[in-house]
Design a protein around this motif. Sequence first.
Motif, PDB file in Angstrom:
ATOM      1  N   VAL A  78     -14.600 -36.102 -10.477  1.00  0.00           N
ATOM      2  CA  VAL A  78     -15.363 -34.934 -10.041  1.00  0.00           C
ATOM      3  C   VAL A  78     -15.195 -33.783 -11.034  1.00  0.00           C
ATOM      4  O   VAL A  78     -14.142 -33.619 -11.634  1.00  0.00           O
ATOM      5  CB  VAL A  78     -14.963 -34.478  -8.622  1.00  0.00           C
ATOM      6  N   ARG A  79     -16.246 -33.009 -11.160  1.00  0.00           N
ATOM      7  CA  ARG A  79     -16.210 -31.819 -12.012  1.00  0.00           C
ATOM      8  C   ARG A  79     -15.651 -30.647 -11.220  1.00  0.00           C
ATOM      9  O   ARG A  79     -15.926 -30.502 -10.030  1.00  0.00           O
ATOM     10  CB  ARG A  79     -17.601 -31.471 -12.508  1.00  0.00           C
ATOM     11  N   CYS A  80     -14.880 -29.836 -11.897  1.00  0.00           N
ATOM     12  CA  CYS A  80     -14.286 -28.656 -11.277  1.00  0.00           C
ATOM     13  C   CYS A  80     -14.768 -27.417 -12.006  1.00  0.00           C
ATOM     14  O   CYS A  80     -15.083 -27.465 -13.201  1.00  0.00           O
ATOM     15  CB  CYS A  80     -12.760 -28.722 -11.344  1.00  0.00           C
ATOM     16  N   VAL A  81     -14.836 -26.306 -11.297  1.00  0.00           N
ATOM     17  CA  VAL A  81     -15.249 -25.048 -11.913  1.00  0.00           C
ATOM     18  C   VAL A  81     -14.049 -24.158 -12.225  1.00  0.00           C
ATOM     19  O   VAL A  81     -14.170 -23.205 -12.991  1.00  0.00           O
ATOM     20  CB  VAL A  81     -16.261 -24.283 -11.025  1.00  0.00           C
ATOM     21  N   LEU A  82     -12.885 -24.512 -11.654  1.00  0.00           N
ATOM     22  CA  LEU A  82     -11.706 -23.678 -11.841  1.00  0.00           C
ATOM     23  C   LEU A  82     -10.451 -24.519 -11.648  1.00  0.00           C
ATOM     24  O   LEU A  82     -10.421 -25.427 -10.813  1.00  0.00           O
ATOM     25  CB  LEU A  82     -11.725 -22.558 -10.797  1.00  0.00           C
ATOM     26  N   TYR A  83      -9.427 -24.249 -12.443  1.00  0.00           N
ATOM     27  CA  TYR A  83      -8.122 -24.897 -12.315  1.00  0.00           C
ATOM     28  C   TYR A  83      -7.058 -23.814 -12.445  1.00  0.00           C
ATOM     29  O   TYR A  83      -7.110 -22.994 -13.353  1.00  0.00           O
ATOM     30  CB  TYR A  83      -7.938 -25.955 -13.406  1.00  0.00           C
ATOM     31  N   SER A  84      -6.111 -23.803 -11.508  1.00  0.00           N
ATOM     32  CA  SER A  84      -4.988 -22.860 -11.566  1.00  0.00           C
ATOM     33  C   SER A  84      -3.695 -23.621 -11.373  1.00  0.00           C
ATOM     34  O   SER A  84      -3.628 -24.551 -10.566  1.00  0.00           O
ATOM     35  CB  SER A  84      -5.082 -21.801 -10.462  1.00  0.00           C
ATOM     36  N   VAL A  85      -2.674 -23.201 -12.096  1.00  0.00           N
ATOM     37  CA  VAL A  85      -1.350 -23.799 -11.943  1.00  0.00           C
ATOM     38  C   VAL A  85      -0.352 -22.682 -11.662  1.00  0.00           C
ATOM     39  O   VAL A  85      -0.485 -21.569 -12.182  1.00  0.00           O
ATOM     40  CB  VAL A  85      -0.947 -24.618 -13.196  1.00  0.00           C
ATOM     41  N   TRP A  86       0.616 -22.963 -10.804  1.00  0.00           N
ATOM     42  CA  TRP A  86       1.645 -21.989 -10.465  1.00  0.00           C
ATOM     43  C   TRP A  86       2.678 -21.976 -11.582  1.00  0.00           C
ATOM     44  O   TRP A  86       3.333 -22.985 -11.849  1.00  0.00           O
ATOM     45  CB  TRP A  86       2.295 -22.333  -9.128  1.00  0.00           C
ATOM     46  N   ALA A  87       2.790 -20.846 -12.269  1.00  0.00           N
ATOM     47  CA  ALA A  87       3.790 -20.687 -13.330  1.00  0.00           C
ATOM     48  C   ALA A  87       5.111 -20.308 -12.665  1.00  0.00           C
ATOM     49  O   ALA A  87       5.286 -19.176 -12.212  1.00  0.00           O
ATOM     50  CB  ALA A  87       3.347 -19.621 -14.319  1.00  0.00           C
ATOM     51  N   ARG A  88       6.011 -21.273 -12.567  1.00  0.00           N
ATOM     52  CA  ARG A  88       7.277 -21.064 -11.844  1.00  0.00           C
ATOM     53  C   ARG A  88       8.090 -19.922 -12.436  1.00  0.00           C
ATOM     54  O   ARG A  88       8.634 -19.105 -11.710  1.00  0.00           O
ATOM     55  CB  ARG A  88       8.097 -22.349 -11.849  1.00  0.00           C
ATOM     56  N   LYS A  89       8.142 -19.868 -13.750  1.00  0.00           N
ATOM     57  CA  LYS A  89       8.960 -18.848 -14.416  1.00  0.00           C
ATOM     58  C   LYS A  89       8.425 -17.439 -14.146  1.00  0.00           C
ATOM     59  O   LYS A  89       9.181 -16.524 -13.828  1.00  0.00           O
ATOM     60  CB  LYS A  89       8.996 -19.116 -15.916  1.00  0.00           C
ATOM     61  N   ASP A  90       7.101 -17.275 -14.268  1.00  0.00           N
ATOM     62  CA  ASP A  90       6.479 -15.962 -14.086  1.00  0.00           C
ATOM     63  C   ASP A  90       6.113 -15.672 -12.630  1.00  0.00           C
ATOM     64  O   ASP A  90       5.735 -14.542 -12.299  1.00  0.00           O
ATOM     65  CB  ASP A  90       5.210 -15.857 -14.940  1.00  0.00           C
ATOM     66  N   LYS A  91       6.172 -16.701 -11.792  1.00  0.00           N
ATOM     67  CA  LYS A  91       5.825 -16.589 -10.372  1.00  0.00           C
ATOM     68  C   LYS A  91       4.426 -16.002 -10.166  1.00  0.00           C
ATOM     69  O   LYS A  91       4.221 -15.042  -9.432  1.00  0.00           O
ATOM     70  CB  LYS A  91       6.875 -15.791  -9.615  1.00  0.00           C
ATOM     71  N   LYS A  92       3.448 -16.634 -10.855  1.00  0.00           N
ATOM     72  CA  LYS A  92       2.049 -16.223 -10.695  1.00  0.00           C
ATOM     73  C   LYS A  92       1.141 -17.398 -11.050  1.00  0.00           C
ATOM     74  O   LYS A  92       1.567 -18.365 -11.684  1.00  0.00           O
ATOM     75  CB  LYS A  92       1.726 -15.012 -11.566  1.00  0.00           C
ATOM     76  N   THR A 139       0.398 -29.990  -3.928  1.00  0.00           N
ATOM     77  CA  THR A 139       1.783 -29.531  -4.009  1.00  0.00           C
ATOM     78  C   THR A 139       2.729 -30.716  -3.946  1.00  0.00           C
ATOM     79  O   THR A 139       2.434 -31.750  -3.366  1.00  0.00           O
ATOM     80  CB  THR A 139       2.150 -28.566  -2.859  1.00  0.00           C
ATOM     81  N   ALA A 140       3.897 -30.518  -4.555  1.00  0.00           N
ATOM     82  CA  ALA A 140       4.992 -31.487  -4.477  1.00  0.00           C
ATOM     83  C   ALA A 140       6.277 -30.716  -4.745  1.00  0.00           C
ATOM     84  O   ALA A 140       6.331 -29.899  -5.664  1.00  0.00           O
ATOM     85  CB  ALA A 140       4.820 -32.605  -5.490  1.00  0.00           C
ATOM     86  N   GLY A 141       7.281 -30.946  -3.938  1.00  0.00           N
ATOM     87  CA  GLY A 141       8.534 -30.234  -4.140  1.00  0.00           C
ATOM     88  C   GLY A 141       8.416 -28.767  -3.805  1.00  0.00           C
ATOM     89  O   GLY A 141       7.499 -28.340  -3.113  1.00  0.00           O
ATOM     90  N   GLN A 142       9.364 -27.976  -4.320  1.00  0.00           N
ATOM     91  CA  GLN A 142       9.417 -26.555  -3.972  1.00  0.00           C
ATOM     92  C   GLN A 142       8.390 -25.698  -4.694  1.00  0.00           C
ATOM     93  O   GLN A 142       7.636 -24.964  -4.075  1.00  0.00           O
ATOM     94  CB  GLN A 142      10.803 -25.999  -4.254  1.00  0.00           C
ATOM     95  N   ASP A 143       8.351 -25.749  -6.002  1.00  0.00           N
ATOM     96  CA  ASP A 143       7.491 -24.834  -6.759  1.00  0.00           C
ATOM     97  C   ASP A 143       6.402 -25.534  -7.553  1.00  0.00           C
ATOM     98  O   ASP A 143       5.764 -24.919  -8.391  1.00  0.00           O
ATOM     99  CB  ASP A 143       8.331 -23.997  -7.730  1.00  0.00           C
ATOM    100  N   TYR A 144       6.178 -26.807  -7.321  1.00  0.00           N
ATOM    101  CA  TYR A 144       5.172 -27.528  -8.081  1.00  0.00           C
ATOM    102  C   TYR A 144       3.862 -27.476  -7.314  1.00  0.00           C
ATOM    103  O   TYR A 144       3.733 -28.067  -6.239  1.00  0.00           O
ATOM    104  CB  TYR A 144       5.602 -28.983  -8.297  1.00  0.00           C
ATOM    105  N   LYS A 145       2.899 -26.714  -7.836  1.00  0.00           N
ATOM    106  CA  LYS A 145       1.604 -26.633  -7.169  1.00  0.00           C
ATOM    107  C   LYS A 145       0.519 -26.257  -8.166  1.00  0.00           C
ATOM    108  O   LYS A 145       0.758 -25.531  -9.124  1.00  0.00           O
ATOM    109  CB  LYS A 145       1.631 -25.662  -5.998  1.00  0.00           C
ATOM    110  N   TRP A 146      -0.672 -26.777  -7.899  1.00  0.00           N
ATOM    111  CA  TRP A 146      -1.851 -26.423  -8.677  1.00  0.00           C
ATOM    112  C   TRP A 146      -3.065 -26.566  -7.766  1.00  0.00           C
ATOM    113  O   TRP A 146      -2.999 -27.195  -6.721  1.00  0.00           O
ATOM    114  CB  TRP A 146      -1.993 -27.248  -9.950  1.00  0.00           C
ATOM    115  N   ARG A 147      -4.142 -25.925  -8.181  1.00  0.00           N
ATOM    116  CA  ARG A 147      -5.344 -25.941  -7.342  1.00  0.00           C
ATOM    117  C   ARG A 147      -6.576 -26.049  -8.226  1.00  0.00           C
ATOM    118  O   ARG A 147      -6.563 -25.674  -9.392  1.00  0.00           O
ATOM    119  CB  ARG A 147      -5.415 -24.686  -6.484  1.00  0.00           C
ATOM    120  N   VAL A 148      -7.628 -26.579  -7.625  1.00  0.00           N
ATOM    121  CA  VAL A 148      -8.919 -26.675  -8.303  1.00  0.00           C
ATOM    122  C   VAL A 148     -10.004 -26.250  -7.329  1.00  0.00           C
ATOM    123  O   VAL A 148      -9.859 -26.375  -6.120  1.00  0.00           O
ATOM    124  CB  VAL A 148      -9.220 -28.104  -8.831  1.00  0.00           C
ATOM    125  N   GLU A 149     -11.064 -25.767  -7.900  1.00  0.00           N
ATOM    126  CA  GLU A 149     -12.292 -25.472  -7.150  1.00  0.00           C
ATOM    127  C   GLU A 149     -13.308 -26.484  -7.658  1.00  0.00           C
ATOM    128  O   GLU A 149     -13.647 -26.485  -8.849  1.00  0.00           O
ATOM    129  CB  GLU A 149     -12.741 -24.043  -7.430  1.00  0.00           C
TER     130      GLU A 149
END
Length: 135
Positions: A6-20, A90-100
């Motif tokens: 599938v095609r996505c229009v947006l991808y975001s990943v949680w930067a654990r170090k920067d917390k954003k 998501t997986a584990g404590q801080d591993y997460k990413w999202r797509v639209e």
Amino acid sequence: MPKVEVRCVLYSVWARKDKKWVTTTAGDQTSILLGLLSSEDSRAENTGDSWTVLALLVNQDVVQRIPLSPWPGAADRVTFLGGETSLLVTAGQDYKWRVELETEKSLVELLDRVQGSSVPRGIVMCLASWQRDNT
């Protein structure tokens, strides 16, 4: 070869170090594809070792690769949370990413494949309001 691509229009990943969240948007110079691949779909000889992998590509770079089966013994479960055209993984404590995703139909197809596959590592959840709208 992919079960679902599938095609996505947006991808975001949680930067654990920067917390954003760090976001990449699809455009003229950037393509984002999410694929669910399986050995069942491969034309290679069947060696008896089956596998399923979720992969996210930005242009030609694999930025996320999650083996869903076989389940590596110490690995955390992977949660897929969907709603409308959004998917949070998501997986584990801080591993997460999202797509639209481009379409809601693509999300439904992807979640149906994960839910219907023999992938014990994957947990599929949907936002209650979106679930009501689709039933």
